[in-house]
Design an enzyme around this catalytic site. Structure first.
Site, PDB file in Angstrom:
ATOM      1  N   ASP A   1      -4.816  10.078   7.891  1.00  0.00           N
ATOM      2  CA  ASP A   1      -4.332  11.002   6.863  1.00  0.00           C
ATOM      3  C   ASP A   1      -4.472  12.432   7.404  1.00  0.00           C
ATOM      4  OD1 ASP A   1      -3.823  12.549   4.657  1.00  0.00           O
ATOM      5  OD2 ASP A   1      -5.019  11.329   3.289  1.00  0.00           O
TER       6      ASP A   1
ATOM      7  N   ARG B   1       2.436  11.413   4.997  1.00  0.00           N
ATOM      8  CA  ARG B   1       2.797  10.328   5.916  1.00  0.00           C
ATOM      9  C   ARG B   1       4.045   9.551   5.507  1.00  0.00           C
ATOM     10  NH1 ARG B   1      -2.958   7.564   5.579  1.00  0.00           N
ATOM     11  NH2 ARG B   1      -2.663   8.420   3.485  1.00  0.00           N
TER      12      ARG B   1
ATOM     13  N   CYS C   1       2.055   5.698   1.019  1.00  0.00           N
ATOM     14  CA  CYS C   1       0.765   6.283   1.406  1.00  0.00           C
ATOM     15  C   CYS C   1       0.045   6.698   0.135  1.00  0.00           C
ATOM     16  CB  CYS C   1       0.937   7.435   2.394  1.00  0.00           C
ATOM     17  SG  CYS C   1       1.828   8.869   1.770  1.00  0.00           S
TER      18      CYS C   1
HETATM   19  P1  4NP Z   1      -0.508  11.397   2.277  1.00  0.00           P
HETATM   20  O1  4NP Z   1      -1.623  12.541   2.375  1.00  0.00           O
HETATM   21  O2  4NP Z   1      -1.170  10.215   1.602  1.00  0.00           O
HETATM   22  O3  4NP Z   1      -0.180  11.117   3.703  1.00  0.00           O
HETATM   23  O4  4NP Z   1       0.636  11.979   1.491  1.00  0.00           O
HETATM   24  C1  4NP Z   1      -2.283  13.012   1.240  1.00  0.00           C
HETATM   25  C2  4NP Z   1      -1.738  14.029   0.501  1.00  0.00           C
HETATM   26  C3  4NP Z   1      -2.386  14.515  -0.611  1.00  0.00           C
HETATM   27  C4  4NP Z   1      -3.588  13.964  -0.988  1.00  0.00           C
HETATM   28  C5  4NP Z   1      -4.134  12.937  -0.253  1.00  0.00           C
HETATM   29  C6  4NP Z   1      -3.480  12.456   0.873  1.00  0.00           C
HETATM   30  N1  4NP Z   1      -4.279  14.464  -2.131  1.00  0.00           N
HETATM   31  O5  4NP Z   1      -5.415  14.022  -2.346  1.00  0.00           O
HETATM   32  O6  4NP Z   1      -3.727  15.298  -2.849  1.00  0.00           O
END
Ligand code: 4NP
Length: 150
Positions: A123, A15, A9
């Site tokens: 997300d 995720r 991800c």
């Molecule tokens: P993930 O969610 O891609 O599902 O882990 C996110 C976690 C952190 C960030 C973006 C998406 N971030 O921009 O820090």
């Protein structure tokens, strides 16, 4: 030789740690390696988001030991299948891929559930507990189908 599956991800804290933990719970560790990574670098070394840890624990799965890492070109060699959570992850990984063999390893995880529909795992980072619950359910269903492929 074990089958090696990578979940990807953006941050590797919401995720893909869930996808890794849920799929691992459905597969024999003697036959499979399951890991996860993020396309971004911001959460390298971090634990999963507390809301992901909490929803996984609710369903009996411990993901608290996982630590964030960034996807690297070596992962195309180290893994047989690479499941991405959304279309942006897919675009990034296809751009990074050194050859066709690498590109062919990249799959949108929800196409396992909704064939050819190219749906994203939403997300949940800016969302609430319900969003994490919904992500858990989608990934549980998708990984159930993945586990039955083998
Ligand atoms: P993930 O969610 O891609 O599902 O882990 C996110 C976690 C952190 C960030 C973006 C998406 N971030 O921009 O820090």
């Amino acid at each position: 030789m074990k089958t090696r599956i990578l979940m990807v991800c953006l941050g590797n804290i919401c995720r893909s740690p869930l996808a890794e933990g849920i799929l691992k719970s459905k597969l024999n560790p003697e036959r499979f390696i399951v890991d996860s990574a993020g396309t971004g670098h911001w959460h390298v070394g971090d634990s999963p988001d507390p809301r992901s840890i909490k929803v996984a624990k609710k369903y009996g799965i411990d993901i608290s030991y996982q630590r964030g890492r960034q996807f690297s070109e070596r992962d195309y060699e180290d893994f047989d299948l690479i499941y991405v959570m959304d279309n942006e992850n897919k675009k990034n990984l296809l751009e990074l891929a050194p050859d066709e063999t690498s590109k062919n390893k990249v799959r949108l995880i929800l196409n396992e559930l909704f064939e050819n529909e190219n749906v994203d795992v939403p997300d949940p980072y800016y969302g609430g507990e319900n969003d994490f619950e919904q992500v858990f359910k989608l990934l549980d269903e998708a990984t159930e189908l993945i586990s039955k492929k083998f």
